[in-house]
Design an enzyme around this catalytic site. Structure first.
Site, mmCIF file in Angstrom:
data_model
loop_
_atom_site.group_PDB
_atom_site.id
_atom_site.type_symbol
_atom_site.label_atom_id
_atom_site.label_comp_id
_atom_site.label_asym_id
_atom_site.label_seq_id
_atom_site.Cartn_x
_atom_site.Cartn_y
_atom_site.Cartn_z
ATOM 1 N N ILE A 1 0.843 -1.207 0.000
ATOM 2 C CA ILE A 1 0.000 0.000 0.000
ATOM 3 C C ILE A 1 0.878 1.258 0.000
ATOM 4 O O ILE A 1 0.619 2.221 -0.715
ATOM 5 C CB ILE A 1 -0.969 0.008 1.214
ATOM 6 C CG1 ILE A 1 -1.835 -1.252 1.190
ATOM 7 C CG2 ILE A 1 -1.839 1.270 1.211
ATOM 8 C CD1 ILE A 1 -2.742 -1.431 2.400
ATOM 9 N N ASP B 1 11.466 2.291 5.258
ATOM 10 C CA ASP B 1 11.055 0.880 5.224
ATOM 11 C C ASP B 1 12.258 0.008 5.584
ATOM 12 O O ASP B 1 13.382 0.290 5.154
ATOM 13 C CB ASP B 1 10.557 0.512 3.812
ATOM 14 C CG ASP B 1 9.620 -0.669 3.814
ATOM 15 O OD1 ASP B 1 8.485 -0.528 3.336
ATOM 16 O OD2 ASP B 1 10.027 -1.758 4.296
ATOM 17 N N ASN B 2 12.032 -1.010 6.389
ATOM 18 C CA ASN B 2 13.147 -1.916 6.720
ATOM 19 C C ASN B 2 13.181 -3.133 5.795
ATOM 20 O O ASN B 2 13.968 -4.052 5.996
ATOM 21 C CB ASN B 2 13.090 -2.350 8.195
ATOM 22 C CG ASN B 2 11.872 -3.217 8.498
ATOM 23 O OD1 ASN B 2 11.023 -3.420 7.640
ATOM 24 N ND2 ASN B 2 11.802 -3.723 9.721
ATOM 25 N N TYR C 1 -2.892 -9.608 17.467
ATOM 26 C CA TYR C 1 -2.721 -8.589 16.413
ATOM 27 C C TYR C 1 -3.820 -7.536 16.529
ATOM 28 O O TYR C 1 -3.564 -6.333 16.480
ATOM 29 C CB TYR C 1 -2.772 -9.267 15.038
ATOM 30 C CG TYR C 1 -2.769 -8.311 13.874
ATOM 31 C CD1 TYR C 1 -1.681 -7.477 13.634
ATOM 32 C CD2 TYR C 1 -3.854 -8.243 13.003
ATOM 33 C CE1 TYR C 1 -1.676 -6.596 12.565
ATOM 34 C CE2 TYR C 1 -3.863 -7.368 11.927
ATOM 35 C CZ TYR C 1 -2.771 -6.552 11.708
ATOM 36 O OH TYR C 1 -2.778 -5.676 10.651
#
Ligand code: UDP
Length: 319
Positions: A12, A31-32, A149
């Site tokens: 996304i 971002d990793n 989660y």
């Protein structure tokens, strides 16, 4: 505006980066590459209005630096996908709770607004006809990974909302229902890329349970437009919005639709849940969003139908 997208190389996040750049904004993508993929943002590298930063939202100094150079943060970085949550519960909790707290703290410090993408998992087993933002959550034990989660994302929402109430941080909470389209990977469980990849390879298509469970899918292009419209709308601040598709389909019907539209000869296999996930796994039988609130405020209306989406994903997988 100068936008920071955490999870900017994700499915996304990378579509949001494309949209923001197209509209003349500049983008930092943090971002990793744990679930994000370099190939999702490769086409943007070298642009002066785009910067890719490799790193984790758990690195507070790095987040501080990125947020200090941004007006708005789209906080999309998260451990997502049922498979990942079940397999790496501790890492998932750290990313989704501690990581988000760092992002909110830095946004507050630097006066940037924050849109956070939450999830329809918030509603848990509530199978109501149309899940509205004020509806109850019906959850199993927090000791089951799937519900942990949902709990983690709920804490993230509470943190965002409390930063808004108590500290005046401009926050926007968006609960995404099943979002699909090109670049989504099936590695972490997501059903459409899994079905499409199985169908185009001529492999057996794996429907979990008896396939009677239903979902509503929404095209990622429609979703990222909604995220941008919400962050730009003055009346969206401090509120929560469902974003998702309208057409409900069972996983059994979806499997057959994917096979048909991809011209595949694959057969369907029904896989028991305990084999697919883990012993005692609880699936959601049904999940249908009520998106009236977003429709009324920003005119949200999905444009792509399920067949269009499946065709796009088939094309992506073939390419
Ligand atoms: N699913 C399936 N086969 C797969 C992967 C998923 O039948 O290979 C089912 C899954 O059990 C669920 C639905 O598809 O009922 C949607 O799964 P996904 O992980 O995409 O999203 P979520 O469960 O979060 O809605």
């Amino acid at each position: 505006m100068k936008a920071l997208i955490t999870g900017g190389a994700g499915f996304i996040g990378s579509h949001l980066a494309d949209l923001l750049l197209e509209q003349g904004h500049s983008v930092i993508a943090l971002d990793n590459l744990s679930t994000g993929q370099h190939k999702n943002i490769e086409h943007l590298l070298g642009r002066t209005d785009f910067e890719f930063v490799l790193g984790s939202i758990l690195n507070a100094d790095l987040v501080d630096d990125c947020v200090s150079r941004s007006d708005v943060v789209f906080h999309l970085a998260a451990a997502v996908g049922v498979n990942l949550i079940v397999e790496k519960p501790l890492e998932s909790l750290a990313t989704n709770i501690r990581g988000s707290e760092i992002v909110f703290e830095k946004a507050h410090k630097h006066g940037a607004k924050v849109l956070v993408t939450s999830t329809s998992e918030i509603y848990g087993k509530n199978t109501s006809d149309c899940l509205g933002e004020e509806d109850d959550r019906i959850l199993g034990s927090p000791l089951k990974s799937r519900w942990s989660y949902s709990e983690a994302k709920a804490i993230e929402e509470i943190l965002a909302y409390t930063y808004y109430r108590q500290k005046g941080l401009s926050t926007y909470i968006v609960r995404l229902f099943n979002t699909v389209g090109p670049r989504q990977t099936g590695h972490y469980g997501m059903v459409i890329p899994r079905f499409v990849s199985q169908a185009v390879r001529g492999e057996t298509v794996t429907v979990y349970g008896d396939g009677s469970q239903t979902r509503c899918f929404c095209f990622v292009g429609d979703v990222v437009k909604a995220l941008l419209a919400l962050v730009e709308h003055p009346e969206a601040v401090g509120r929560v919005f469902n974003i998702g598709g309208n057409d409900e389909i069972s996983m059994d019907a979806l499997a057959h639709r994917v096979i048909e539209l991809s011209g595949s000869t694959s057969k369907v296999r029904y896989v028991p849940y305990e084999e697919a996930y883990e012993e005692g796994f609880e699936d959601m039988q049904r999940r249908v969003p009520d998106t009236t609130r977003a429709r009324e405020l920003i005119g949200f209306a999905p444009t792509a139908g399920l067949d269009d989406i499946i065709r796009m994903v088939v094309e992506y997988h073939r390419a």
